[in-house]
Design a protein around this motif. Structure first.
Motif, PDB file in Angstrom:
ATOM      1  N   GLY A  26       0.709  -0.929   0.043  1.00  0.00           N
ATOM      2  CA  GLY A  26       0.097   0.078   0.076  1.00  0.00           C
ATOM      3  C   GLY A  26       0.803   1.275  -0.081  1.00  0.00           C
ATOM      4  N   LYS A  27       2.235   1.068  -0.045  1.00  0.00           N
ATOM      5  CA  LYS A  27       3.097   2.280   0.053  1.00  0.00           C
ATOM      6  C   LYS A  27       3.046   2.871  -1.302  1.00  0.00           C
ATOM      7  N   THR A  28       3.394   4.135  -1.292  1.00  0.00           N
ATOM      8  CA  THR A  28       3.694   4.983  -2.601  1.00  0.00           C
ATOM      9  C   THR A  28       5.019   5.854  -2.346  1.00  0.00           C
ATOM     10  N   PHE A  29       5.466   6.107  -3.590  1.00  0.00           N
ATOM     11  CA  PHE A  29       6.428   7.217  -3.511  1.00  0.00           C
ATOM     12  C   PHE A  29       6.448   8.361  -4.399  1.00  0.00           C
ATOM     13  N   PRO A  30       6.772   9.540  -4.091  1.00  0.00           N
ATOM     14  CA  PRO A  30       6.600  10.812  -4.875  1.00  0.00           C
ATOM     15  C   PRO A  30       7.548  10.675  -6.268  1.00  0.00           C
ATOM     16  N   VAL A  31       6.803  11.321  -7.146  1.00  0.00           N
ATOM     17  CA  VAL A  31       7.483  11.492  -8.677  1.00  0.00           C
ATOM     18  C   VAL A  31       7.480  13.296  -8.821  1.00  0.00           C
ATOM     19  N   TYR A  32       8.782  13.596  -9.099  1.00  0.00           N
ATOM     20  CA  TYR A  32       8.854  14.998  -9.178  1.00  0.00           C
ATOM     21  C   TYR A  32       8.911  15.846 -10.500  1.00  0.00           C
ATOM     22  N   ASP A  33       8.605  16.979 -10.623  1.00  0.00           N
ATOM     23  CA  ASP A  33       8.892  17.899 -11.646  1.00  0.00           C
ATOM     24  C   ASP A  33      10.170  18.501 -11.369  1.00  0.00           C
TER      25      ASP A  33
END
Ligand code: NAP
Ligand code: MG
Length: 493
Positions: A26-33
């Protein structure tokens, strides 16, 4: 999107067996601009359990699903339909790609076109896979049949995200394999977007699975999984070495497309204007985040000073800017980590050689992982900036005396991905082509790459070839079939 409008943060799921599902944890991680340093998406942090689910789906699709009995014609049509979808949605894909990895929009548009071309090329090639009849010295018929290798694990980097995905998926699907693709942690978005169309274009569930995650926790279990028959990897040499070791226990087929420190060689008789352009294009395109970057610029002594001056002058005029502005020629680097890495090499270079241009961060941006295009000259080939892959816009200019000297310096590297040579003398050019130890050699150009022609490295730049007719071979096994035509017993006993 109009300037000033904040991107909504989308949360993606993982694509397994034709469905969008949550990751096990259920974990996620961020994706950046990387231009704004803002989070633009959240993606699943897949682990070994997710890999197991994806591989089971791929294995079932390979062995029992409808994909196992598709004809080459049908597979070809699926790839054509996928290419069509990509062309129809090219503008949105290019924008997302530019936003996520920082490359100029014009380059991203070029990439997306190439992605579609790659699916078209392998769509056509699907029906051209042929076996052999072997001339055995007996009353028998011996055949060599070509069969898909099975489940392919595909691990890709962040510099050309969707293009790298296409280079892997297209030949695998044409061959009849099923796939588990792990995009780079920094740039998973365009691959996830195309997953939305896979069912529509006719891919049965489980044929393509896309899991996002980190190398150590999602990539490694894929490489080690006993039901994965082949790993196709593009990335750094350091990780490539780990992959080979991890794949050994299950004797996986492995292809590796690794890094480089490619020489771009300029003889004194080269067309000067074309040469300056070629030197800059070779090393600064895609912010220098190119595996085949011509990061060692070898210049013959009679033109050396003039060459460095002309490169410097032109470099100072390169337009750095936000990726979505059409006049931008160079955007930010992909991530904070990559920014810090390149900045550290700018500092190393200042101790090792002379600085002609750049060397720091451009003052005009308050945010974003921008670095100045940087030229060091009087670089010795033993310097770290001449030996280590920087993967950013940092050029090392090295003078040379003559042909022999140029080839010696050019080949003095553990890598062998690419090289280029500029001269008006065709004999000199061909002598260099023969002498250079690299998987691709350009003459009077650097960087054009075509899906129709093979791509891959010598030495520590990897093994195996992608693209071209040989690209599909990497996803095929050869089965020998012997058909006895004697009706009588063997008569031995
Ligand atoms: P990287 O760090 O080697 O990562 C490449 C991929 O491998 C990523 O998906 C990464 O996951 C994954 N990975 C990392 N550790 C792993 C492990 N232990 N087991 C399995 N997978 C693992 O390379 P990068 O920084 O993304 O890309 C830059 C490199 O790619 C450069 O060296 C460049 O030259 C090379 N490259 C080569 C070509 C070519 O065609 N020859 C083309 C493009 C790029 P994470 O996302 O978590 O890191
Ligand atoms: Mg990485």
């Amino acid at each position: 999107m109009p300037a000033g409008v904040k991107t909504e943060v989308r949360t993606y799921q993982t694509y397994i067996n034709g469905e969008w599902i949550e990751s096990e944890s259920g974990k996620t991680f961020p994706v950046y601009d990387p231009a704004t340093e803002e989070v633009i998406a959240q993606v699943p942090d897949s682990n070994a359990d997710d890999v197991n689910r994806a591989v089971s789906a791929a294995k079932a699709a390979f062995e029992d699903g409808p994909w196992a009995s598709t004809t080459a014609q049908e597979r070809g049509r699926v790839l054509f339909r996928l290419a069509e979808k990509i062309r129809q949605n090219a503008a949105q894909l290019a924008e997302l790609e530019a936003r996520n990895c920082g490359k100029p929009i014009v380059e991203a548009e070029f990439d997306i076109n190439d992605v579609a071309t790659c699916f078209e090329y392998y769509g056509g090639l699907a029906t051209k896979v042929v076996g052999y009849v072997n001339p055995v010295p007996d009353n028998a018929m011996s055949l060599s049949l070509k069969e898909p290798v099975g489940v392919a694990g595909q691990i890709i980097p962040w510099n050309y995200p969707l293009m790298m995905a296409a280079w892997k998926l297209a030949p695998a699907l044409a061959a009849g394999c099923t796939c588990v693709l792990k995009p780079a942690e920094q740039t998973p978005l365009t691959a996830l977007e195309i997953a939305n169309w896979l069912a529509d274009v006719g891919l049965p569930p489980g044929v393509v699975n896309i899991i996002t995650g980190f190398g150590e926790t999602a990539g490694a279990p894929l490489v080690q999984h006993p039901d994965v028959n082949k790993i196709a990897f593009t990335g750094s040499a350091a990780v490539g070495k780990i992959i080979v070791k991890q794949a050994a226990d299950t004797v996986k087929r492995v292809t590796l497309e690794l890094g480089g420190k490619s020489p771009n060689i300029f003889f004194a008789d080269a067309d000067f204007e074309a040469a300056i352009d070629g030197a800059l294009f070779g090393v600064f395109i895609n912010q220098g985040e190119v595996c085949s970057a011509g990061s060692r610029i070898l210049v013959q002594k009679p033109i050396y000073k003039k060459f460095v001056d002309a490169m410097t002058e032109k470099t100072k005029k390169i337009t750095l800017g936000p990726p979505l502005e059409r006049e931008t020629k160079m955007g930010p680097l992909v991530s904070k980590e990559q920014y810090e890495r390149v900045r550290s090499y700018q500092d190393i270079g200042k101790k090792e050689a002379k600085l002609a241009a750049g060397g720091g961060r451009p003052a005009k941006f308050a945010k974003g992982y921008y670095v100045e295009p940087t030229i060091f000259y009087d670089v010795d080939n033993s310097a770290r900036i001449a030996r280590e892959e920087i993967f950013g816009p940092v050029a090392a200019v090295i003078p040379f005396e003559d042909e022999k000297d140029a080839v010696k310096i050019a080949n003095d590297t553990p890598y062998g991905l690419a090289a280029a040579v500029w001269t008006r003398d065709i004999f000199k050019a061909f002598r260099a082509v023969k002498a250079l130890r690299a998987g691709i050699v350009w003459v009077n150009h650097m960087q054009p790459t075509y899906v129709e022609a093979p791509w891959g490295g010598y030495k520590q730049s990897g093994f195996g070839r992608e693209l071209g007719p040989g690209g599909i071979e990497e996803y095929l096994e050869t089965k020998q079939v012997h058909i006895n035509l004697n009706e009588a017993p063997i008569g031995w006993y």
